[in-house]
Design an enzyme around this catalytic site. Structure first.
Site, PDB file in Angstrom:
ATOM      1  N   CYS A 159      43.192  33.951  42.880  1.00 34.00           N
ATOM      2  CA  CYS A 159      41.836  33.404  42.758  1.00 34.00           C
ATOM      3  C   CYS A 159      40.914  34.375  42.047  1.00 34.00           C
ATOM      4  CB  CYS A 159      41.250  33.116  44.126  1.00 34.00           C
ATOM      5  SG  CYS A 159      42.150  31.851  45.007  1.00 34.00           S
ATOM      6  N   TYR A 169      50.086  44.032  37.028  1.00 35.13           N
ATOM      7  CA  TYR A 169      50.301  42.730  36.382  1.00 35.13           C
ATOM      8  C   TYR A 169      49.093  41.798  36.360  1.00 35.13           C
ATOM      9  CZ  TYR A 169      51.980  37.921  35.912  1.00 35.13           C
ATOM     10  OH  TYR A 169      52.140  36.610  35.528  1.00 35.13           O
ATOM     11  N   GLY A 206      43.606  32.002  37.998  1.00 38.08           N
ATOM     12  CA  GLY A 206      43.868  30.733  38.672  1.00 38.08           C
ATOM     13  C   GLY A 206      43.565  29.580  37.759  1.00 38.08           C
ATOM     14  N   ASN A 244      38.890  35.038  47.959  1.00 36.01           N
ATOM     15  CA  ASN A 244      40.116  35.483  47.284  1.00 36.01           C
ATOM     16  C   ASN A 244      40.901  36.338  48.272  1.00 36.01           C
ATOM     17  OD1 ASN A 244      40.768  37.876  44.610  1.00 36.01           O
ATOM     18  ND2 ASN A 244      42.107  36.384  45.520  1.00 36.01           N
ATOM     19  N   GLY A 245      42.160  35.952  48.500  1.00 35.75           N
ATOM     20  CA  GLY A 245      42.995  36.721  49.434  1.00 35.75           C
ATOM     21  C   GLY A 245      43.684  35.793  50.408  1.00 35.75           C
TER      22      GLY A 245
END
Ligand code: SF4
Length: 467
Positions: free
Chosen positions: A6, A248, A32, A107-108
């Site tokens: 996200c 990444y 996302g 986010n998470g």
């Protein structure tokens, strides 16, 4: 295949808040592609626009120019790590409670979701979605009880476990929160008289905003009436920032956790070249994610860098599927080798990571068919042997080739002449403060245990985690 999760964006005190949020999300689209949403506040009314798909698919000029009024906005782009891929799970999650309008973007991944949902449902809560944000909203509502919002948020944070960077718009306030370990990135910036918040600083660059700082683990930042106040939430815990952001996920032109992603990736490539040198005609990446480590590897080894694989940048998420006999089509449609570069060459491929190994295997097979003499691979992170519980989508051990195979077996499966991974020590030497990072997917040493599981994970363990 790793998938992004996200991205968050928030802006306070800007006459074009919705438009700024649109571009803030646009810059972070790599985080996302499943759904996008923006919520705005104009001092009396809250407005929202959410939809499935990419940012430009979800918003149009009517939304940005007319409908999403207000000078405060919160935006979210989602790839689901919890909750199904449904419009009702799109964020920001909006509620009206006790005369207050609140919108939350998260986010998470929380790791005690099941336990908390059961507890709240037993007390009468009814959930509309399966995402963590709604759970968080229920907790805030419970602790508000006519009291202070910041205290309620702090109490809600004390109740949840896991990874969360969040933006909460609550009437005139914009609140940024990061969990005490600081797994996910979130930064503060400024453009003119406006404050901006984003998962990655590439959003600031597009808006010509100035980077101020990273939100600290365990920090709650409250922006109201052009003032910014910082509060601590919960007991301090050791920083455990996700190293995968640097390997990444994050864009190479971003700064996350105070580190420049490009520099870290290049350094990983340099260290890898020192650890596992090999001769070859040239160094080549599998585009795009291996490019920056490959640049570092080439610099350190003195070998030339060649872009011998070309990515088609216009491939969307879906395309008409070919017939069964067009094997490996989805691999070929995305990247294609430059044939004249491959024949009779000793190739040295640098990639950032191997998850399942199946895509790399079909690419290597193609290079063999084109006449490559030898194919060696160097990987700029250690073998991923353990699942992630904090929001990265390789959460099942069954998906991880390195969970059950040693390096020689993986090399044989992929069809390589040699394979080497960056060591944990090499990875630690590639970032400024190695002790501040989570590396659990390489080591099995998890900063926090998921529900129903105790101890360090062993390769023999099967973990039952429900979300
Ligand atoms: S387990 Fe790996 S992917 Fe998950 S937060 Fe830790 S470093 Fe990141």
């Amino acid at each position: 295949m790793k998938k992004e999760y996200c991205g968050l964006f928030g802006i306070y005190n800007h006459s074009e808040a919705a438009r700024m949020a649109y571009f803030g999300l646009y810059a972070q689209q790599h985080r996302g592609q499943e759904s996008a949403g923006i919520v705005t506040w104009d001092g009396s009314k809250i407005r929202e626009q959410k939809g499935m798909g990419l940012v430009p698919d979800v918003f149009n000029e009517r939304h940005l120019g007319k409908e999403l009024k207000g000078n405060v906005a919160v935006g979210h782009i989602r790839y689901s790590t919890t909750g199904a891929s449904l419009i009702r799970n799109a964020q920001p999650f909006l509620v009206r409670f006790g005369g207050m309008h609140m919108a939350l973007a998260h986010n998470g991944n929380l790791i005690n979701t099941l336990e908390l949902r059961q507890e709240l449902e037993a007390q009468g809560s009814i959930f509309q979605t399966t995402n963590d944000s709604e759970l968080f909203m229920h907790l805030i509502a419970r602790y508000m009880n006519g009291g202070n919002l910041e205290e309620a948020v702090a109490k809600a944070c004390a109740k949840v476990k896991g990874a969360y960077s969040m933006l909460l718009l609550a009437n005139n306030k914009l609140i940024a929160i990061k969990d005490p370990h600081g797994f996910r990135p979130l930064s503060l910036g400024r453009v003119g008289d406006s404050y901006v918040l984003a998962s990655e600083t590439c959003a600031f660059d597009l808006l010509e905003a100035e980077y101020m700082r990273s939100i600290e683990p365990g920090e709650m930042l409250v922006i109201e009436d052009k003032c910014v106040e910082s509060h601590s939430i919960g007991e301090p815990r050791p920083k455990r920032q996700c190293i995968f952001e640097l390997i990444y996920f994050a864009r190479p032109d971003s700064r996350v956790f105070g580190e420049t992603v490009y520099d870290c990736r290049k350094c990983m490539g340099k260290v890898l070249a020192r650890e596992a040198e090999v001769s070859g005609d040239f160094v080549m990446p599998f585009p795009d994610s291996g490019v920056f480590a490959a640049v570092g590897f080439a610099h350190e080894s003195g070998l030339p860098f060649e872009a011998a694989m070309i990515r088609n940048h216009y491939v969307g998420r879906t395309f008409i599927q070919p017939s069964q006999d067009m094997r490996d089509f989805s691999t070929r449609v995305k990247i294609n080798p430059v044939k004249s570069m491959i024949r009779d060459k000793k190739l040295l491929i640098v990639d950032d990571s191997i998850v399942r190994g199946t895509t790399i295997r079909s690419r290597v097979k193609k290079l063999r068919e084109l006449g490559a003499r030898e194919i060696h691979m160097r990987v700029s992170c250690p073998p991923i042997r353990f699942p992630c519980f904090y929001g990265i989508d390789f959460s099942s051990k069954g998906e991880l080739i390195a969970a059950y195979n040693d390096v020689d077996e993986i090399a044989r499966f992929i069809g390589l002449d040699s394979l080497h991974y960056l060591t944990i020590e090499g990875l630690r030497n590639s970032v400024s403060n190695p002790d501040d990072f989570c590396m659990a997917c390489f080591t099995g040493e998890y900063p926090m245990k998921p529900e129903g599981w105790a101890g360090k994970m062993c390769l023999e363990d099967e973990v039952a985690v429900s979300w």
